[in-house]
Write an enzyme that holds these catalytic residues in place. Structure first.
Site, PDB file in Angstrom:
ATOM      1  N   CYS A 130      -0.481  -0.265  -2.588  1.00  0.00           N
ATOM      2  CA  CYS A 130       0.025  -0.537  -3.924  1.00  0.00           C
ATOM      3  C   CYS A 130       0.726  -1.906  -3.919  1.00  0.00           C
ATOM      4  CB  CYS A 130       0.995   0.550  -4.372  1.00  0.00           C
ATOM      5  SG  CYS A 130       2.229   0.966  -3.148  1.00  0.00           S
ATOM      6  N   CYS A 165       3.890  -2.236  -1.908  1.00  0.00           N
ATOM      7  CA  CYS A 165       3.769  -2.316  -0.452  1.00  0.00           C
ATOM      8  C   CYS A 165       3.546  -3.766  -0.028  1.00  0.00           C
ATOM      9  CB  CYS A 165       2.611  -1.452   0.036  1.00  0.00           C
ATOM     10  SG  CYS A 165       2.620   0.193  -0.673  1.00  0.00           S
TER      11      CYS A 165
END
Lengths: 329, 78
Positions: free
Chosen positions: B11, B14
């Site tokens: 994502c 991250c």
């Protein structure tokens, strides 16, 4: 209390921009301004307040609480926690695996994961402000029922047979090890809670504001540009086939509850029956292809197909029941 | 030399976490390799349920969001 937003829209659209309240354009813009301002103010205030209260609730504590619970109570609690626990949909796979490796049955985990996108504080808030408390209560009960019944059904057919093998093994191990002791509740100071709530507000608002604009924009377009009475005349009787059609239409449309609720308001005000509207919106929010692709990591195709069929069936049934009941109520 | 793993299924948060750690490590002159770990089985192995999470030399130090600058600096200087 919400009247101030109507006045603001009156002033901006009718007085300042000089549009007439009798034109389609004027009505659509009025609807747009009134709803977006109302929703934005509510979101900021309420997300902050709610986050302040639930700052110390997180998925780890929910897992420890659910582990080792009796099944019957487990579904209800799984769905309830799904409604109140915040987590980003990008975390749904780690959450699924975390619950599973704590030995929590697949049905209870899925009750949590199914209810979560349907009910959250933003959705409830929007429903309250746009559609009133009766509809909100109905929506919450139906959303929880989908989670509970779905979880119950998945355990009844022994859905764990169709997990990916590493997930199935983790579940076995978790069951044998039994529940681990509950994680110590973090005690949080007011300053930490404020920090958390501030972060949550910024994060959630940053994520949903565009959905609000899109949702209200679509709602306004429906409001202003679909001829008056068209929906009511053509779909207003809740013909049986309109419900499955609405569910199918909702699948490729991928949105979260924030974007869909303003559209719901507009559909209902234009005379679409409540059941058909609910079916369409729940299908848009809870059955989406991206979500299913993610779940493929932990489930075999067969289970995915069952889950999908189950949701379609559930939403269609909900639509029929409400179309049948609401004219009576 | 520290081995830092950022756990998460790719994502945006991250990536931002990994970038932040790399940036601060460079600024502080700490010798560290940052790896993004996206395999769900590995993530499960660390018992992580909220991503992004950060593992330093096999020890889980953080989970559930982008860490703050102060936190990252603290880990790097240990």
């Amino acid at each position: 209390m919400f009247e101030i937003f109507t006045r603001l829209a009156d002033w901006l659209i009718y007085d300042l921009a000089g549009l007439s309240a009798d034109t389609k354009m004027g009505q659509a813009l009025h609807f747009f301004v009134e709803d977006t301002t109302k929703i934005f103010v509510l979101l900021v205030v309420m997300i902050y307040l709610i986050a302040l209260i639930r700052a110390s609730l997180n998925v780890e504590r929910v897992r420890d609480f659910l582990a080792g619970k009796h099944r019957g109570a487990g579904y209800l609690m799984g769905a309830s926690f799904g409604a109140v626990t915040p987590f980003c949909s990008c975390s749904s796979i780690p959450v699924f695996l975390g619950f599973t490796s704590a030995g929590i049955p697949v049905g209870i985990t899925m009750a949590f994961l199914l209810t979560s996108p349907l009910i959250n504080e933003v959705a409830v808030l929007l429903l309250l402000s746009l559609l009133g408390w009766k509809f909100t209560v109905v929506y919450i009960l139906v959303g929880m029922a989908v989670g509970i019944a779905g979880g119950f059904f998945l355990d009844a057919i022994k859905a764990e047979r169709w997990l990916q093998s590493f997930a199935a093994k983790a579940l076995e191990r978790g069951k044998q090890n039994g529940p681990v002791g509950p994680a110590a509740a973090e005690s949080m100071s007011m300053a930490e809670r404020h920090q958390f709530a501030r972060g949550e507000t910024l994060e959630i608002f940053g994520r949903v504001w565009k959905w609000v604009i899109i949702g209200v924009g679509l709602g306004a377009a429906l409001h202003g540009f679909v001829p008056d009475g068209w929906i009511e005349a053509n779909l207003g009787d809740g013909q049986w086939w309109t419900v499955p059609a609405a569910v199918l239409m909702g699948i490729p449309l991928y949105s979260n509850a924030t974007g869909v609720i303003p559209v719901m308001e507009s559909l209902i005000n234009n005379g679409l029956p409540v059941g058909t509207t609910l079916a369409f919106c729940m299908s848009t929010v809870a059955a989406s292809f991206p979500e299913f692709i993610l779940l493929k990591q932990v489930m075999q195709w067969r289970l995915l197909a069952i889950l999908f069929a189950m949701l379609l069936f559930a939403f269609t049934l909900i639509g029929w029941i409400f179309n049948f009941l609401f004219p009576v109520l | 030399m520290k081995t830092i793993k950022v756990l998460g299924s790719g994502c945006t948060k991250c990536s931002k976490t990994a970038e932040l750690i790399e940036k601060l490590a460079a600024e502080l002159g700490v010798d560290a390799t940052v790896v993004k770990e996206t395999d769900v089985q590995v993530i499960m192995g660390y018992g992580v349920m909220r991503t992004p999470a950060v593992v330093i030399d096999e020890e889980l130090v953080h989970s559930g969001g982008i860490p703050t600058q102060t936190e990252v600096t603290g880990w790097l200087q240990q």
